[in-house]
Motif scaffolding. Structure first.
Motif, mmCIF file in Angstrom:
data_model
loop_
_atom_site.group_PDB
_atom_site.id
_atom_site.type_symbol
_atom_site.label_atom_id
_atom_site.label_comp_id
_atom_site.label_asym_id
_atom_site.label_seq_id
_atom_site.Cartn_x
_atom_site.Cartn_y
_atom_site.Cartn_z
ATOM 1 N N GLU A 210 3.693 -25.780 -100.104
ATOM 2 C CA GLU A 210 2.659 -25.424 -101.086
ATOM 3 C C GLU A 210 1.651 -26.542 -101.318
ATOM 4 N N ASN A 211 1.919 -27.734 -100.837
ATOM 5 C CA ASN A 211 0.993 -28.845 -101.034
ATOM 6 C C ASN A 211 -0.032 -28.984 -99.903
ATOM 7 N N ASP A 212 0.118 -28.170 -98.881
ATOM 8 C CA ASP A 212 -0.771 -28.294 -97.718
ATOM 9 C C ASP A 212 -2.103 -27.602 -97.938
ATOM 10 N N ARG A 213 -3.114 -28.105 -97.188
ATOM 11 C CA ARG A 213 -4.447 -27.482 -97.160
ATOM 12 C C ARG A 213 -4.797 -27.259 -95.687
ATOM 13 N N VAL A 214 -4.983 -25.999 -95.317
ATOM 14 C CA VAL A 214 -5.155 -25.618 -93.914
ATOM 15 C C VAL A 214 -6.610 -25.248 -93.649
ATOM 16 N N LEU A 215 -7.193 -25.859 -92.629
ATOM 17 C CA LEU A 215 -8.565 -25.532 -92.252
ATOM 18 C C LEU A 215 -8.568 -24.269 -91.393
ATOM 19 N N THR A 263 -4.837 -31.061 -94.591
ATOM 20 C CA THR A 263 -3.586 -31.644 -94.091
ATOM 21 C C THR A 263 -3.101 -31.007 -92.801
ATOM 22 N N VAL A 264 -3.602 -29.798 -92.479
ATOM 23 C CA VAL A 264 -3.190 -29.110 -91.253
ATOM 24 C C VAL A 264 -4.426 -28.486 -90.610
ATOM 25 N N MET A 265 -4.576 -28.717 -89.313
ATOM 26 C CA MET A 265 -5.677 -28.091 -88.577
ATOM 27 C C MET A 265 -5.201 -27.756 -87.177
ATOM 28 N N GLN A 266 -5.610 -26.610 -86.704
ATOM 29 C CA GLN A 266 -5.269 -26.192 -85.351
ATOM 30 C C GLN A 266 -6.562 -25.949 -84.574
ATOM 31 N N ALA A 267 -6.562 -26.285 -83.281
ATOM 32 C CA ALA A 267 -7.729 -26.057 -82.431
ATOM 33 C C ALA A 267 -7.318 -26.223 -80.977
ATOM 34 N N THR A 268 -8.216 -25.869 -80.094
ATOM 35 C CA THR A 268 -7.982 -26.036 -78.665
ATOM 36 C C THR A 268 -8.263 -27.480 -78.258
ATOM 37 N N PRO A 269 -7.773 -27.911 -77.094
ATOM 38 C CA PRO A 269 -8.067 -29.275 -76.629
ATOM 39 C C PRO A 269 -9.560 -29.573 -76.569
ATOM 40 N N ALA A 270 -10.363 -28.601 -76.156
ATOM 41 C CA ALA A 270 -11.808 -28.839 -76.061
ATOM 42 C C ALA A 270 -12.393 -29.190 -77.424
ATOM 43 N N THR A 271 -11.972 -28.475 -78.475
ATOM 44 C CA THR A 271 -12.466 -28.773 -79.826
ATOM 45 C C THR A 271 -11.977 -30.132 -80.297
ATOM 46 N N TRP A 272 -10.712 -30.438 -80.026
ATOM 47 C CA TRP A 272 -10.182 -31.736 -80.465
ATOM 48 C C TRP A 272 -10.895 -32.891 -79.766
ATOM 49 N N GLU A 277 -14.990 -37.534 -81.251
ATOM 50 C CA GLU A 277 -16.237 -38.277 -81.155
ATOM 51 C C GLU A 277 -16.715 -38.757 -82.523
ATOM 52 N N SER A 278 -16.351 -38.034 -83.583
ATOM 53 C CA SER A 278 -16.785 -38.426 -84.930
ATOM 54 C C SER A 278 -15.593 -38.776 -85.833
ATOM 55 N N TRP A 279 -14.447 -39.053 -85.214
ATOM 56 C CA TRP A 279 -13.213 -39.343 -85.958
ATOM 57 C C TRP A 279 -12.981 -40.853 -85.912
ATOM 58 N N GLU A 280 -13.062 -41.488 -87.039
ATOM 59 C CA GLU A 280 -12.961 -42.950 -87.086
ATOM 60 C C GLU A 280 -11.592 -43.407 -87.597
ATOM 61 N N GLU A 281 -11.370 -43.293 -88.896
ATOM 62 C CA GLU A 281 -10.129 -43.819 -89.456
ATOM 63 C C GLU A 281 -8.974 -42.816 -89.290
ATOM 64 N N ARG A 282 -7.760 -43.336 -89.382
ATOM 65 C CA ARG A 282 -6.565 -42.494 -89.309
ATOM 66 C C ARG A 282 -6.492 -41.593 -90.539
ATOM 67 N N LEU A 283 -6.110 -40.315 -90.348
ATOM 68 C CA LEU A 283 -6.063 -39.349 -91.446
ATOM 69 C C LEU A 283 -4.666 -38.751 -91.562
ATOM 70 N N PRO A 284 -4.246 -38.419 -92.789
ATOM 71 C CA PRO A 284 -2.922 -37.801 -92.995
ATOM 72 C C PRO A 284 -2.969 -36.303 -92.673
ATOM 73 N N ILE A 285 -3.125 -35.991 -91.402
ATOM 74 C CA ILE A 285 -3.308 -34.597 -91.000
ATOM 75 C C ILE A 285 -2.334 -34.245 -89.887
ATOM 76 N N LYS A 286 -1.820 -33.021 -89.960
ATOM 77 C CA LYS A 286 -0.951 -32.482 -88.917
ATOM 78 C C LYS A 286 -1.835 -31.716 -87.930
ATOM 79 N N VAL A 287 -1.790 -32.113 -86.664
ATOM 80 C CA VAL A 287 -2.652 -31.529 -85.643
ATOM 81 C C VAL A 287 -1.852 -30.538 -84.808
#
Length: 881
Positions: A210-215, A263-272, A277-287
């Motif tokens: 219940e604490n997760d936020r899903v894109l 906290t949770v995001m799903q995508a294809t390898p192409a999207t990741w 390219e615009s991802w700098e710092e480490r994020l508390p996210i489940k990929v």
């Protein structure tokens, strides 16, 4: 269901993850599970869209109201409803209302071509189409059209209490269309039970609370959107919904991830890849990643930025993701793990018999997630959805995926690509036959083949007689029936297709044929400067072509390593500037090479380590050149190995005419190793050496082993190991020389009979060289001056070889590539002297050609294929070194 122990006893190849022993017959419906969470978290935000937020209670009440309203329109259990609306909270609510009514929905992305949407509506015989006013007049549709704007005006008068609807879990929940090989998309029919089983299992692993936020960024026409829209709602988590434009812009997506604390995001390898390219710092996210193969390099990059990485796999026909695996940085093999509960994976041969672990077979899937087949495609359904002979459940079926795979790591599934011509581009599964069928109907096209290349599609076209290409018209025509991701970005016209011996189109030869056609039809751009004119003239003369444009590729013009040496030598005479041969890997056009000439000498790179082909995710191979010092020769290898195979070479110190060559072979090996370590490669190496370079590679392996590094492959490209004679003196030296004269005479006689002209030329050059050495020794003539840098290096390197004491090595097995045509005598023609030095073993591989030609066309292709097979074998994590 069998429990795990029963499965292992009955068939060790069956894989299933029943660790929770959930019973698929006891699963509750999706609306029930969402209603339960709405009661538990009434005031918690369920969904955000831009600045709008809706709570669980409000969402559930709205779903109840829309369900009652849809019932008045006649939508009930067993109905099929098309949905073509923009992404919004209302889209989610209507989807849930359709499900709660017991009907099945057909997701229709409004951005799809009109003809494709109309086909889906016709094929499903959808009795209802829910869309928006702006799309209302777009579709030719005979069923009941319902506008979203009308629903929004009417819904408030309906009660918010939950309607009493008994949902049959074996009824359809959605029909999702995938690309079809016959020219028409096909509708996969998925049940409520399969969807709920998938969602419940995803709660456990990869896991959601219940604490997760899903894109939620995926179009509803892609089945993985089910995870983003439904999994949070049965868990008490929060959905962050994006609009269509934001979903396509990875920079905006990254901003949302940070701003909304996703906290949770799903995508294809192409999207990741684009996200990084615009991802700098480490994020508390489940990929979560799936839809295409996950490369080792992409996994490493993502693991540096996220909390955890999960690789997912599953065809649409088996309900979204059917297997999962958490990926770690030290994983040697990227797998898709094991099946979710109530799903099974079988690796079978062509007779539908299980294959042993490690053996490649086709992936079949069984369990509750297997859909009901394809709508209105009984023949295709019978072909791909078949009785499951490994299940005790009556009526159980399994799905033939068309994917190759094998069992590794004690029960994990490694996917190895498609059997047929179905491909995935940016996560979308595409039947190339559908594009070929549609394109083949266009005016002027006689035949067409479509192939994937670097995340895009290329259409190879044979025209009707007296017809001309109409690329723009063809693309426009395709857009009326196909989505954008199925439109070829490149068209290549050919006079005819190359055929294999059985009369089928040789798809593997099309790319080579395209290159030949482009070479023949290349656009000529004349030189603009004095430097470009000089280069173009030299290239034209030495490559024996009529004219060379400034953007013509050296290699596509037929450039070889020998011609490259001639070009560089001529340039040095004409300009006084010395350029490295390796520079042609990057400065491969007149335009680029002219820029190199304009640089100051200090700017020209003479690095020891040369990136012949630096791209690819496989472990690289490092090749040491021979005394010809022509690293460009390795380009023939690089052009013929797998696209994913990096190749590096070493070029000799002193080639610039300034630096002093190495004095000892040990120093040479040590400096080459230093160049490797400086680039930060892994601690497991594949080394090779051509001729003299094999001895250097052997010494490198010895030194690397002493450092604690692991040499997984050590290949000798026709390298002769015997050099004990350099240390013999006195009588033993003369005895050895006398003893070898008779077998040498026999060899030369046989060689003269087999290949007289080549043998005579070689023997003439040999005796001329020996006469010159004798004449210098007797004082009859002066030594030849050492003018060139190459001559100076050769002299030093031959001296270094004479001083080098070879010692046996147990770093790894030695792979010896031995030519099948020899013009000179060897004391040990079988093992080339390597037997005493290869303590871990010696494997001999015969290759076509002689010492000079086995790396050149036409022998280079067969050589590279053999080399790639050995590389893949030796560099496996479990390979014996």
């Amino acid at each position: 269901m069998w429990d795990r122990q029963e499965k292992i006893e009955r068939n060790p190849i069956l894989i299933s993850d029943d660790h929770r022993n959930s019973n698929p017959l006891e699963l509750r419906s999706l609306p029930e599970l969402i209603h339960e969470k709405a009661s538990l978290y009434p005031d918690k935000v369920a969904l955000r869209f831009r600045d709008y937020a809706i709570t669980y209670q409000k969402l559930n009440n709205s779903v109840n109201q829309f369900t009652r309203l849809l019932a008045d329109y006649g939508i009930k259990q067993g109905c099929i409803v098309g949905l073509a609306v923009d992404r919004s909270p209302e889209m989610v609510i209507v989807l849930l209302a359709i499900i709660k009514s017991g009907a099945a929905y057909v997701p229709l992305d409004p951005e799809y071509p009109q003809a494709r949407i109309e086909f889906m509506l016709e094929d499903t015989k959808a009795g209802f189409l829910i869309t928006e006013e702006k799309y209302g007049n777009r579709f030719h549709y005979e069923g009941k059209l319902i506008l979203m704007q009308d629903l929004l005006r009417q819904v408030q008068q309906y009660a918010t209490s939950s309607p009493e609807i008994d949902i049959d879990m074996d009824n359809l929940v959605y029909i999702l269309f995938t690309s079809g090989s016959t020219g028409k998309p096909k509708g996969a029919q998925i049940t409520q039970r399969g969807l709920v089983n998938f969602l419940v299992e995803m709660q456990y692993e990869p896991g959601l609370d219940e604490n997760d936020r899903v894109l939620a960024l995926t179009t509803i026409s892609f089945d993985i959107s089910g995870l983003e829209l439904y999994l949070p709602l049965i868990t008490g988590a929060e959905i962050i919904l994006t609009d269509a434009q934001t979903s396509k812009d990875t920079r905006l997506l990254m901003e949302i991830v940070k701003k909304e604390e996703v906290t949770v995001m799903q995508a294809t390898p192409a999207t990741w890849r684009m996200m990084l390219e615009s991802w700098e710092e480490r994020l508390p996210i489940k990929v979560l990643i799936g839809g295409e193969a996950l490369s080792k390099r992409l996994a490493e990059r993502l693991l540096e930025k996220c909390d955890s990485l999960w690789n997912m796999y599953g065809p649409t026909e088996t309900t979204v993701w059917a297997t999962y695996k958490r990926i770690y940085a030290d994983d040697e093999i990227i797998t898709v793990g094991r099946p979710i509960c109530n799903m099974h994976v079988y690796i079978l041969d062509t007779y539908l018999k299980p294959v042993p672990d490690g053996t490649v077979g086709e992936i079949f899937m069984g369990g509750v997630g297997v859909g009901k087949g394809y709508l209105n495609r009984p023949q295709l359904t019978a072909e791909l959805f078949m009785d499951d002979p490994f299940s005790d459940i009556p009526g159980a079926r399994m799905y033939k995926t068309g994917d190759l795979g094998r069992i590794v790591n004690g029960g994990e599934i490694q996917c190895l690509g498609r059997i047929d011509h179905q491909v995935k581009i940016r996560g979308y599964r595409i039947e190339l036959g559908e594009i070929e069928h549609t394109l083949g109907k266009q005016k002027g096209i006689k035949d067409v083949v479509v192939l994937p290349k670097d995340e895009r599609l290329v259409a190879y076209v044979v025209l009707e007689k007296d017809q001309h290409p109409r690329f723009a018209q063809w693309q426009q025509a395709l857009r009326t029936t196909l989505p954008e991701y199925m439109i070829p970005s490149n068209f290549v016209t050919l006079p005819a297709f190359p055929l294999s011996p059985n009369g089928k189109v040789d798809r593997n030869a099309l790319e080579a044929m395209r290159q030949e056609m482009e070479k023949a039809n290349r656009v000529y751009i004349a030189p603009r400067t004095e430097q470009e004119t000089l280069l173009a003239d030299i290239w034209a003369e030495l490559l024996e072509v009529d004219q060379v444009g400034i953007r013509d590729d050296f290699f596509e013009l037929g450039g070889t390593s020998i011609v490259a040496m001639q070009i560089m030598a001529r340039l040095e005479r004409e300009t006084g500037k010395r350029l490295p041969l390796a520079g042609l890997f990057t400065a491969n056009t007149v335009e680029k090479l002219a820029r190199q000439l304009e640089l100051d000498d200090l700017s020209i790179s003479w690095d020891l380590l040369v990136p012949v082909k630096p791209t690819g995710n496989k472990p690289p191979i490092f090749i040491v050149n021979g005394l010809d010092m022509n690293v460009l020769l390795f380009n023939n290898i690089a052009r013929n190995v797998d696209p994913d195979q990096p190749v590096y070479g070493f070029q000799s110190k002193g080639l610039n005419g300034v630096d002093e060559p190495f004095e000892t072979l040990e120093d040479m090996a040590a400096e080459y190793i230093a160049a490797l370590l400086e680039k930060g490669f892994t601690d497991k190496y594949a080394l090779a050496g051509y001729s003299y370079g094999g001895i250097v590679a052997f010494e490198m392996a010895r030194q690397l082993q002493a450092m604690g590094k692991q040499v997984k492959m050590l290949a000798m490209f026709d390298t002769y190991a015997y050099n004990r004679g350099h240390f013999e003196t006195g009588l033993p030296r003369y005895i050895r020389k006398i003893k070898r004269q008779f077998p040498k005479l026999l060899f030369v006689t046989g060689s003269l009979m087999r290949q007289p002209m080549e043998t005579l030329r070689y023997q003439q050059a040999f005796f001329q060289r020996k006469y010159n050495e004798f004449a210098v020794y007797m004082g009859l003539q002066n030594p030849q001056p050492v003018d060139s840098a190459e001559d100076k290096i050769n002299e030093k390197y031959e001296a270094a070889y004479r001083k080098y004491h070879m010692q046996p090595c147990d770093a790894c097995v030695i792979d010896l590539f031995r030519v099948d045509t020899r013009l000179y005598f060897l004391d040990d023609p079988i093992y080339l002297g390597w037997k005493p030095y290869a303590l871990k073993g010696l494997v001999v591989h015969n290759v076509k050609g002689n010492h000079k030609t086995f790396l050149m066309p036409p022998n280079d292709k067969d050589f590279a294929i053999l080399l790639q097979q050995l590389l893949d074998k030796r560099m496996k994590p479990d390979a014996d070194t």
